[in-house]
Write a protein that holds these residues in place. Sequence first.
Motif, PDB file in Angstrom:
ATOM      1  N   HIS A   1       0.814  -1.223   0.000  1.00 26.30           N
ATOM      2  CA  HIS A   1       0.000   0.000   0.000  1.00 26.30           C
ATOM      3  C   HIS A   1       0.840   1.263   0.000  1.00 26.30           C
ATOM      4  O   HIS A   1       0.402   2.293  -0.479  1.00 26.30           O
ATOM      5  CB  HIS A   1      -0.967  -0.012   1.186  1.00 26.30           C
ATOM      6  CG  HIS A   1      -1.886  -1.193   1.182  1.00 26.30           C
ATOM      7  ND1 HIS A   1      -2.538  -1.633   0.052  1.00 26.30           N
ATOM      8  CD2 HIS A   1      -2.243  -2.029   2.176  1.00 26.30           C
ATOM      9  CE1 HIS A   1      -3.264  -2.693   0.357  1.00 26.30           C
ATOM     10  NE2 HIS A   1      -3.112  -2.957   1.634  1.00 26.30           N
TER      11      HIS A   1
ATOM     12  N   ALA B   1     -11.004   4.377   2.597  1.00 33.41           N
ATOM     13  CA  ALA B   1     -10.293   3.091   2.565  1.00 33.41           C
ATOM     14  C   ALA B   1      -8.801   3.297   2.342  1.00 33.41           C
ATOM     15  O   ALA B   1      -7.974   2.638   2.989  1.00 33.41           O
ATOM     16  CB  ALA B   1     -10.876   2.197   1.476  1.00 33.41           C
TER      17      ALA B   1
ATOM     18  N   GLN C   1      -7.321   4.515   5.539  1.00 34.55           N
ATOM     19  CA  GLN C   1      -7.304   3.439   6.533  1.00 34.55           C
ATOM     20  C   GLN C   1      -6.155   2.470   6.285  1.00 34.55           C
ATOM     21  O   GLN C   1      -5.589   1.916   7.229  1.00 34.55           O
ATOM     22  CB  GLN C   1      -8.639   2.696   6.503  1.00 34.55           C
ATOM     23  CG  GLN C   1      -8.730   1.545   7.480  1.00 34.55           C
ATOM     24  CD  GLN C   1     -10.041   0.778   7.362  1.00 34.55           C
ATOM     25  OE1 GLN C   1     -10.942   1.161   6.617  1.00 34.55           O
ATOM     26  NE2 GLN C   1     -10.146  -0.312   8.090  1.00 34.55           N
ATOM     27  N   HIS C   2      -5.803   2.266   5.019  1.00 37.35           N
ATOM     28  CA  HIS C   2      -4.749   1.312   4.670  1.00 37.35           C
ATOM     29  C   HIS C   2      -3.386   1.976   4.476  1.00 37.35           C
ATOM     30  O   HIS C   2      -2.461   1.353   3.943  1.00 37.35           O
ATOM     31  CB  HIS C   2      -5.160   0.519   3.422  1.00 37.35           C
ATOM     32  CG  HIS C   2      -6.233  -0.480   3.715  1.00 37.35           C
ATOM     33  ND1 HIS C   2      -7.576  -0.169   3.671  1.00 37.35           N
ATOM     34  CD2 HIS C   2      -6.162  -1.778   4.102  1.00 37.35           C
ATOM     35  CE1 HIS C   2      -8.282  -1.225   3.995  1.00 37.35           C
ATOM     36  NE2 HIS C   2      -7.454  -2.216   4.265  1.00 37.35           N
TER      37      HIS C   2
ATOM     38  N   ILE D   1     -11.671  -2.446  -2.444  1.00 37.04           N
ATOM     39  CA  ILE D   1     -11.468  -2.510  -0.993  1.00 37.04           C
ATOM     40  C   ILE D   1     -11.238  -3.958  -0.554  1.00 37.04           C
ATOM     41  O   ILE D   1     -10.385  -4.227   0.300  1.00 37.04           O
ATOM     42  CB  ILE D   1     -12.634  -1.857  -0.237  1.00 37.04           C
ATOM     43  CG1 ILE D   1     -12.604  -0.333  -0.450  1.00 37.04           C
ATOM     44  CG2 ILE D   1     -12.594  -2.191   1.255  1.00 37.04           C
ATOM     45  CD1 ILE D   1     -13.819   0.401   0.062  1.00 37.04           C
ATOM     46  N   ASP D   2     -11.952  -4.901  -1.171  1.00 37.91           N
ATOM     47  CA  ASP D   2     -11.757  -6.316  -0.849  1.00 37.91           C
ATOM     48  C   ASP D   2     -10.319  -6.753  -1.134  1.00 37.91           C
ATOM     49  O   ASP D   2      -9.783  -7.623  -0.437  1.00 37.91           O
ATOM     50  CB  ASP D   2     -12.727  -7.198  -1.634  1.00 37.91           C
ATOM     51  CG  ASP D   2     -14.154  -7.112  -1.124  1.00 37.91           C
ATOM     52  OD1 ASP D   2     -14.373  -6.595   0.009  1.00 37.91           O
ATOM     53  OD2 ASP D   2     -15.063  -7.536  -1.856  1.00 37.91           O
TER      54      ASP D   2
ATOM     55  N   ASN E   1      -7.713  -5.989   1.833  1.00 40.00           N
ATOM     56  CA  ASN E   1      -7.751  -6.717   3.114  1.00 40.00           C
ATOM     57  C   ASN E   1      -6.979  -8.019   3.050  1.00 40.00           C
ATOM     58  O   ASN E   1      -6.683  -8.562   2.050  1.00 40.00           O
ATOM     59  CB  ASN E   1      -9.219  -6.983   3.504  1.00 40.00           C
ATOM     60  CG  ASN E   1      -9.953  -5.685   3.752  1.00 40.00           C
ATOM     61  OD1 ASN E   1      -9.399  -4.762   4.332  1.00 40.00           O
ATOM     62  ND2 ASN E   1     -11.189  -5.599   3.296  1.00 40.00           N
TER      63      ASN E   1
END
Length: 189
Positions: free
Chosen positions: A5, A39, A42-43, A185-186, A189
Amino acid sequence: MQNSHGKTALLVMDVQNGIVSRFAENQEVLHPFEKAVAAARQHGMSVIFVRVGFSEGYPEVSPRNKGFSAIAGRGGMTVHDSSTQIHESMQPQPNEPIVTKYRVSAFAGSTLEVILRSRQIDTLVLSGIATSGVVLSTLREAADKDFAITVLSDACLDADAEVHRVLTEKVFPRQADVLTVDAWIDTLN
């Protein structure tokens, strides 16, 4: 598809007051953009906002440029004008650059490539208004510059739904992964 990321940046392009007001009659269409920004943050991914704006007197605008010379003729869209400010629904955080461009592509006449290279970013996630404008031009240039690219299909808007469909379903997949915000987004994770 995605790498670490820290080497990926979400580009939020032309989601500025003067453009949002023309393309987003219903503010709900901005929810995918907001979700993507949240997202990415967050990442720990870089979020870079890109806007189009001109200097007072429009020295960057050629009379041969049909679109931009029309803007210069009617006024507005200068870097200090409210129309060039990032839409209130997704205000940049202090560490998130706002890149000003002077043409359609996010790279044209801007500091975007310098910022990406200095952060060692090699993967771009594209969102923006319009699909047939900034997204298309930026995707093509980013591909030529050897970036890995993902386009968030529902975080792109265009005045012509059929043009948006053809680009996201037929043209963009030749050079990028095309995903919805939720599908992207999937992958995080």
